[in-house]
Scaffold this active site. Structure first.
Site, PDB file in Angstrom:
ATOM      1  N   ARG A 107     -22.318  14.093  78.203  1.00  0.00           N
ATOM      2  CA  ARG A 107     -21.833  14.082  79.589  1.00  0.00           C
ATOM      3  C   ARG A 107     -21.684  15.514  80.101  1.00  0.00           C
ATOM      4  NH1 ARG A 107     -17.088  10.465  77.954  1.00  0.00           N
ATOM      5  NH2 ARG A 107     -18.046   8.429  77.702  1.00  0.00           N
ATOM      6  N   GLU A 144      -5.815   6.392  67.012  1.00  0.00           N
ATOM      7  CA  GLU A 144      -5.658   5.522  68.179  1.00  0.00           C
ATOM      8  C   GLU A 144      -5.300   4.095  67.767  1.00  0.00           C
ATOM      9  OE1 GLU A 144      -9.405   7.552  69.392  1.00  0.00           O
ATOM     10  OE2 GLU A 144      -8.786   6.916  71.382  1.00  0.00           O
ATOM     11  N   ASN A 161     -11.190  -3.280  69.029  1.00  0.00           N
ATOM     12  CA  ASN A 161     -11.780  -2.397  70.040  1.00  0.00           C
ATOM     13  C   ASN A 161     -13.168  -2.947  70.329  1.00  0.00           C
ATOM     14  OD1 ASN A 161     -12.882  -0.372  71.559  1.00  0.00           O
ATOM     15  ND2 ASN A 161     -12.340   1.291  70.156  1.00  0.00           N
ATOM     16  N   ARG A 216      -7.766  -2.643  72.696  1.00  0.00           N
ATOM     17  CA  ARG A 216      -7.972  -1.454  73.522  1.00  0.00           C
ATOM     18  C   ARG A 216      -8.662  -1.873  74.821  1.00  0.00           C
ATOM     19  NH1 ARG A 216     -12.776   2.734  73.244  1.00  0.00           N
ATOM     20  NH2 ARG A 216     -11.984   4.198  74.764  1.00  0.00           N
ATOM     21  N   HIS A 258      -8.662   8.495  77.068  1.00  0.00           N
ATOM     22  CA  HIS A 258      -8.204   8.919  75.739  1.00  0.00           C
ATOM     23  C   HIS A 258      -6.677   8.897  75.659  1.00  0.00           C
ATOM     24  CE1 HIS A 258     -12.055  11.534  75.202  1.00  0.00           C
ATOM     25  NE2 HIS A 258     -12.213  10.396  74.551  1.00  0.00           N
TER      26      HIS A 258
END
Ligand code: ADP
Length: 397
Positions: A240, A384, A7, A91, A180
């Site tokens: 955010r 993940e 990743n 990823r 996601h």
């Protein structure tokens, strides 16, 4: 079978060496501050609890990956030779409309990822750097790319279209993509196993971490999700803002005389929990402050959970019901307060949280609903990296 999962961010590289079949993690670690003074390297072997943390110069991702490979095969390594790595799984944040599943890397795929750089300028080029560096340093091994957006490509047009001029979709590819995806896919898979009827299921998945998104998964397919063209849309997150009136952006920009970059940073890095609470973006700090009577912490938690609850109810409505609500991610898996406040008021839908189960600190997949609840509630530990390793295995075997 050993899959190296990478990743790669602009200044970091997270890695895991996994057996996707047995789920064994041979090694896990991180290269941080690549190209920045004070680069840090972390390496851990879960089987022996061996841990290494050192400062090591890593001017580029090439030196970082070299260090990873040398460590994996070195004195405290878990493999004798790099040829023991069967494949590499990466990823990639944005696959646009082109990539609906994970794929084996070739020149065409690299060009396709580059074509989506515009949609994720901070992420895709860095993700791709991981791919090209692996191709250079681990020659002859297959590389597979797994997209954060792919799982949500099953959304119908009524869910993914924005009511903007149609030309903005056709010419600029402006639409909801969602993110996601690997986490939502993993949790949806487990949830369907628990329900035992994947062909007829309605699941709402709340992935609540620093970044947060909710998805509606019907009969195993994502039919809506809260993030949009970028990960800024939807829930209130660590830093955010999530959903706001788009006109507020232009108003603040003009009033405060901000550049595009400054207003972007305001919405992405200075808003959310941090924006309202002002002291931290971390949910643990927020909960501690709330318990001590901090009113702003209370407000931030109320806002956050109100929005989660409204999304859960709207996705239940969108699917014509809900069989299971799942919580995952750092907050979803660990915060009983956020879970219980997010579900408050949903009793009208038959949602009944077992308060005792909710405060227990069990890992894995844990049922949190009462026996009489019409909707099952679970917390599920996401993984993940395992999805990336499994997809890689499925493609290369
Ligand atoms: P990322 O999106 O960066 O992967 P994570 O999924 O790791 O984020 O989630 C990080 C968030 O989880 C932080 O806000 C952190 O405070 C929160 N978190 C972790 N453990 C707990 C806990 N025990 N209680 C409340 N929040 C927690």
């Amino acid at each position: 079978m050993k899959v190296l999962v990478i990743n790669c961010g602009s200044s970091s590289l997270k890695y895991q060496l996994i057996n996707p079949t047995t789920e064994e993690v041979f090694a896990i670690g991180l290269c941080d501050r690549i190209g920045i003074h004070g680069s840090k390297f972390e390496y851990e072997v879960p089987a022996t609890d061996f841990e290494l943390e050192l400062e090591h110069d890593m001017p580029t991702h090439k030196e970082a990956l070299e260090l990873v490979l040398n460590t994996l095969t070195g004195e405290h390594g878990v493999i004798a030779d790099i040829n023991e790595v069967d494949a590499i799984g990466h990823r990639i944040v944005h696959g646009g409309e082109e990539f609906t599943t994970s794929v084996l890397v070739d020149e065409k795929v690299i060009a396709g990822i580059k074509a989506n750089n515009e949609l994720a300028p901070l992420h895709n080029p860095a993700n791709l750097l991981g791919v090209t560096t692996c191709m250079e340093l681990i020659s002859g091994k297959p590389n597979v790319v797994v997209f954060d957006t792919a799982f949500h490509q099953t959304m119908p047009a009524k869910a993914f279209m924005y009511p903007l001029p149609y030309a903005d979709y056709k010419e600029l590819k402006v639409r909801k993509y969602g993110f996601h995806g690997t986490s939502h896919k993993f949790v949806a898979g487990l949830a369907n196993d628990l329900l035992g009827n994947p062909e007829k299921s309605k699941i709402v998945i709340c992935h609540l971490g620093n970044g947060a998104s909710i998805s509606a998964v019907k009969d195993g397919k994502s039919v809506d999700t809260s993030m949009g063209l970028t990960p800024l849309q939807g829930l209130m997150m660590g830093t955010r803002c999530g959903d706001i009136d788009p006109a507020a952006v232009l108003f603040i920009k003009a009033k405060r005389n901000l550049t595009d970059k400054e207003i972007d940073a305001r919405m992405n890095k200075q808003s959310g929990i941090l924006g309202v609470f002002e002291k931290s973006s971390d949910c643990r700090d927020l909960e501690i402050a709330r318990a001590a009577g901090d009113e702003r912490a209370e407000l931030a938690i109320d806002m956050m959970t109100y929005r989660i609850r409204a999304y859960i109810a709207s996705y239940a409505a969108a699917m014509g019901g809900v069989d299971m609500i799942c919580f995952t991610g750092g907050i979803g898996e660990n915060s009983n307060l956020i879970r219980s406040k997010s579900l408050e008021g949903l009793e009208f839908m038959g949602v009944e949280l077992d308060q005792a189960a909710n405060i227990e600190r069990k890992k894995g997949s844990v049922k949190l609903s009462t026996e009489t609840s019409k909707v099952a509630i679970y917390k599920i530990q996401t993984n993940e990296e395992l999805v990336i390793a499994r997809d890689t295995l499925a493609i290369v075997k």
